[in-house]
Enzyme design. Structure first.
Site: not given
Ligand code: PGA
Length: 254
Positions: A7-9, A94, A164, A170, A212
């Site tokens: 997930n590149w956001k 999400h 999640e 994050g 994470s």
């Molecule tokens: P993260 O994000 O691996 O940076 O914690 C996961 C996500 O939001 O899908």
């Protein structure tokens, strides 16, 4: 087969970085193709560049979409546009989208749009906080019940669910979940799906962990947490770490 979904956001910023990352992720997908299905979900603006540079077996998805096809939705993107630009998967629900207003009802409508366009939904669910009485389970229950309310078994089977926990996502995460916490939730989700459909359908739905996840903790989520793979944020932007994660979940223990 395990899933590794990046997930590149809202990253990276530049086309040149995108091309570099796609090439490196393609190499990872190739190395581990026997045991991993690797998918990247870039920002929609990068879809053409990603599709052009991604090579088999790397797959391409997107992140988020409008809940309806009405044109008057400034700033949004439709499922049809994603499809036409090469997205075969799409992340919905999400927590970062839910925080901006994508509630359970909207997620349900997005699911319909994705099925209309034959895009595989990657449905994120997760509780905001944990308590000792187990109330957090009702948050998950509501997310699942609304999303699956009108889905027939054939549709349900296609969904990839990413559990999640919001508190684990994050750079501001308190911590990753423990494999035991993950396992409890995987059992809870499968039980709900089995009650709604049947055991066979519940077993065929892919359940991932996200929040994470990294090269150090990933293996235990698979061996002890019942996760069938990962939705990865930060680590998906660093090819070396993503490769280490892929290696950690696919190398047999000595
Ligand atoms: P993260 O994000 O691996 O940076 O914690 C996961 C996500 O939001 O899908």
């Amino acid at each position: 087969m395990l899933y590794l979904i990046g997930n590149w956001k809202m990253a990276p910023e530049k086309n040149s970085q995108v091309i570099d990352l796609v090439k490196k992720t393609t190499a990872i997908a190739r190395t581990y193709k026997k045991s991993l299905t690797t998918i990247i979900c870039p920002p929609a603006v990068f879809l053409p560049a990603v599709v052009k540079n991604a090579k088999v077996p790397l797959l391409v998805g997107a992140q988020g979409l409008a809940a309806s096809d009405a044109i008057a939705q400034t700033g949004l993107i439709s499922a049809g546009m994603l499809k036409d630009n090469g997205a075969a998967y799409c992340i919905i629900g999400h927590s970062e989208m839910r925080a901006r207003g994508d509630n359970n009802e909207i997620v349900k409508q997005q699911l319909t749009k994705l099925f209309d366009k034959k895009i595989v939904p990657i449905l994120c669910i997760g509780e905001k906080t944990r308590d000792t009485q187990g109330w957090y389970l009702s948050e998950i229950k509501e997310q699942l019940e609304t999303a699956f309310a009108d889905l027939v078994p054939l549709q349900a089977k296609k969904i990839i669910i990413a559990y999640e926990p919001v508190w684990a996502i994050g750079k501001d995460a308190t911590r990753a979940a423990t494999p035991a916490e993950c396992r409890e939730m995987m059992i809870f989700i499968r039980k709900m799906l089995s009650d709604k459909y049947d055991e066979k359908i519940a077993k065929s739905i892919v359940l991932l962990y996200g929040g994470s996840a990294d090269e150090f903790n990933a293996r235990s989520f698979v061996t002890d947490g019942a996760a069938q793979g990962f939705l990865v944020g930060r680590v998906s932007l660093e090819a070396k770490r993503l490769e280490a994660l892929a290696k950690a979940i696919t190398t047999p223990e000595k």
